[in-house]
Design a protein around this motif. Structure first.
Motif, mmCIF file in Angstrom:
data_model
loop_
_atom_site.group_PDB
_atom_site.id
_atom_site.type_symbol
_atom_site.label_atom_id
_atom_site.label_comp_id
_atom_site.label_asym_id
_atom_site.label_seq_id
_atom_site.Cartn_x
_atom_site.Cartn_y
_atom_site.Cartn_z
ATOM 1 N N THR A 150 -11.998 -2.471 -14.765
ATOM 2 C CA THR A 150 -10.748 -2.714 -14.050
ATOM 3 C C THR A 150 -9.568 -2.301 -14.925
ATOM 4 O O THR A 150 -9.532 -2.609 -16.105
ATOM 5 C CB THR A 150 -10.617 -4.213 -13.689
ATOM 6 O OG1 THR A 150 -11.684 -4.566 -12.821
ATOM 7 C CG2 THR A 150 -9.294 -4.503 -13.019
ATOM 8 N N ARG A 166 -7.222 -3.525 -4.554
ATOM 9 C CA ARG A 166 -7.982 -2.315 -4.893
ATOM 10 C C ARG A 166 -7.065 -1.271 -5.531
ATOM 11 O O ARG A 166 -5.856 -1.382 -5.455
ATOM 12 C CB ARG A 166 -8.620 -1.781 -3.624
ATOM 13 C CG ARG A 166 -9.677 -2.723 -3.084
ATOM 14 C CD ARG A 166 -10.284 -2.209 -1.780
ATOM 15 N NE ARG A 166 -11.395 -3.037 -1.369
ATOM 16 C CZ ARG A 166 -11.276 -4.193 -0.725
ATOM 17 N NH1 ARG A 166 -10.088 -4.660 -0.420
ATOM 18 N NH2 ARG A 166 -12.350 -4.890 -0.381
ATOM 19 N N HIS A 203 -2.672 -1.711 -9.420
ATOM 20 C CA HIS A 203 -4.088 -1.519 -9.742
ATOM 21 C C HIS A 203 -4.405 -0.034 -9.775
ATOM 22 O O HIS A 203 -4.082 0.703 -8.850
ATOM 23 C CB HIS A 203 -4.968 -2.235 -8.722
ATOM 24 C CG HIS A 203 -4.962 -3.713 -8.954
ATOM 25 N ND1 HIS A 203 -5.880 -4.338 -9.748
ATOM 26 C CD2 HIS A 203 -4.118 -4.665 -8.547
ATOM 27 C CE1 HIS A 203 -5.601 -5.619 -9.803
ATOM 28 N NE2 HIS A 203 -4.531 -5.849 -9.084
ATOM 29 N N TRP A 236 0.888 -1.162 0.000
ATOM 30 C CA TRP A 236 0.000 0.000 0.000
ATOM 31 C C TRP A 236 0.929 1.215 0.000
ATOM 32 O O TRP A 236 1.332 1.694 1.046
ATOM 33 C CB TRP A 236 -0.884 0.018 1.240
ATOM 34 C CG TRP A 236 -1.844 -1.105 1.299
ATOM 35 C CD1 TRP A 236 -3.086 -1.152 0.744
ATOM 36 C CD2 TRP A 236 -1.657 -2.379 1.937
ATOM 37 N NE1 TRP A 236 -3.681 -2.370 0.994
ATOM 38 C CE2 TRP A 236 -2.824 -3.144 1.729
ATOM 39 C CE3 TRP A 236 -0.610 -2.962 2.649
ATOM 40 C CZ2 TRP A 236 -2.976 -4.431 2.209
ATOM 41 C CZ3 TRP A 236 -0.768 -4.237 3.125
ATOM 42 C CH2 TRP A 236 -1.934 -4.956 2.901
ATOM 43 N N ARG A 238 -7.955 -9.730 -2.555
ATOM 44 C CA ARG A 238 -8.707 -8.713 -3.293
ATOM 45 C C ARG A 238 -7.853 -7.453 -3.310
ATOM 46 O O ARG A 238 -7.526 -6.907 -2.256
ATOM 47 C CB ARG A 238 -10.053 -8.452 -2.629
ATOM 48 C CG ARG A 238 -10.923 -7.484 -3.403
ATOM 49 C CD ARG A 238 -12.355 -7.548 -2.877
ATOM 50 N NE ARG A 238 -13.228 -6.659 -3.569
ATOM 51 C CZ ARG A 238 -13.804 -6.913 -4.736
ATOM 52 N NH1 ARG A 238 -13.571 -8.060 -5.331
ATOM 53 N NH2 ARG A 238 -14.608 -6.039 -5.307
ATOM 54 N N ALA A 297 -11.636 -3.173 -8.398
ATOM 55 C CA ALA A 297 -11.060 -4.182 -7.515
ATOM 56 C C ALA A 297 -10.972 -5.512 -8.258
ATOM 57 O O ALA A 297 -11.790 -5.806 -9.123
ATOM 58 C CB ALA A 297 -11.914 -4.338 -6.259
ATOM 59 N N GLU A 349 -3.140 -0.175 -4.821
ATOM 60 C CA GLU A 349 -2.366 -1.251 -4.224
ATOM 61 C C GLU A 349 -1.508 -1.944 -5.282
ATOM 62 O O GLU A 349 -1.824 -1.933 -6.467
ATOM 63 C CB GLU A 349 -3.297 -2.268 -3.554
ATOM 64 C CG GLU A 349 -4.083 -1.650 -2.417
ATOM 65 C CD GLU A 349 -5.114 -2.572 -1.813
ATOM 66 O OE1 GLU A 349 -5.604 -2.236 -0.730
ATOM 67 O OE2 GLU A 349 -5.434 -3.623 -2.405
#
Length: 157
Positions: A140, A119, A93, A38, A117, A97, A122
């Motif tokens: 996406t 998002r 990403h 992150w 998962r 998600a 991330e």
């Protein structure tokens, strides 16, 4: 000779800090286990639609910091199909998600896959010996960064 100092732009500073975070993250995970980062700092190349120049700058900067050969490109729907590949992957990403399943290629088929998962914002690291599958939703978007050992060691002109 012009010796004037030019203050780095906000984008330059953000890009530099983001690349340093990625290099530190890779120093922990490379060739070991998958991981999720992150980032504290967003790279300006990851706007709504990453452009070739920004992605090339990201690849060049990360290559200089890690000594790896780095290639970066927008993600494709085909990246979601079950597969594996040579080299390591960072998946950045940028929109939507995604559910990712990762499996250690050296483990037995009975081993339960990791399910994550991911998002926007991330970064997912997939080691070279791991296989993957992703469930992509409409809208996406992600960027795939391939990392492989460089033919030229760091510091080689």
């Amino acid at each position: 000779m012009d010796t004037r100092y030019e203050e780095p732009t906000t984008d330059d500073r953000a890009a530099s800090l983001h690349l340093q975070e990625l290099a530190l993250f890779l120093s922990v995970h490379l060739d070991r286990t998958p991981g999720i980062l992150w980032p504290e700092h967003d790279h300006p190349a990851f706007g709504a639609r990453p452009g070739p120049a920004g992605l090339a700058g990201l690849a060049d900067g990360l290559g200089r910091l890690t000594g790896l050969a780095v290639r970066t490109r927008p993600g494709l729907r085909s990246d979601s199909v079950p597969g594996s590949g040579s080299g390591h992957r960072l998946i950045h990403h940028t929109a939507g998600a995604v559910n990712w399943q990762l499996r250690d290629g050296s483990a037995s088929d009975a081993a339960e896959p990791l399910r994550w998962r991911i998002r926007p914002g991330e970064v997912l690291y997939v080691p070279s010996h791991w296989t993957w599958h992703a469930e992509l939703a409409l809208g996406t978007r992600f960027v795939v960064t391939h990392l492989v050992p460089s033919a030229d060691p760091p510091g080689t002109p």
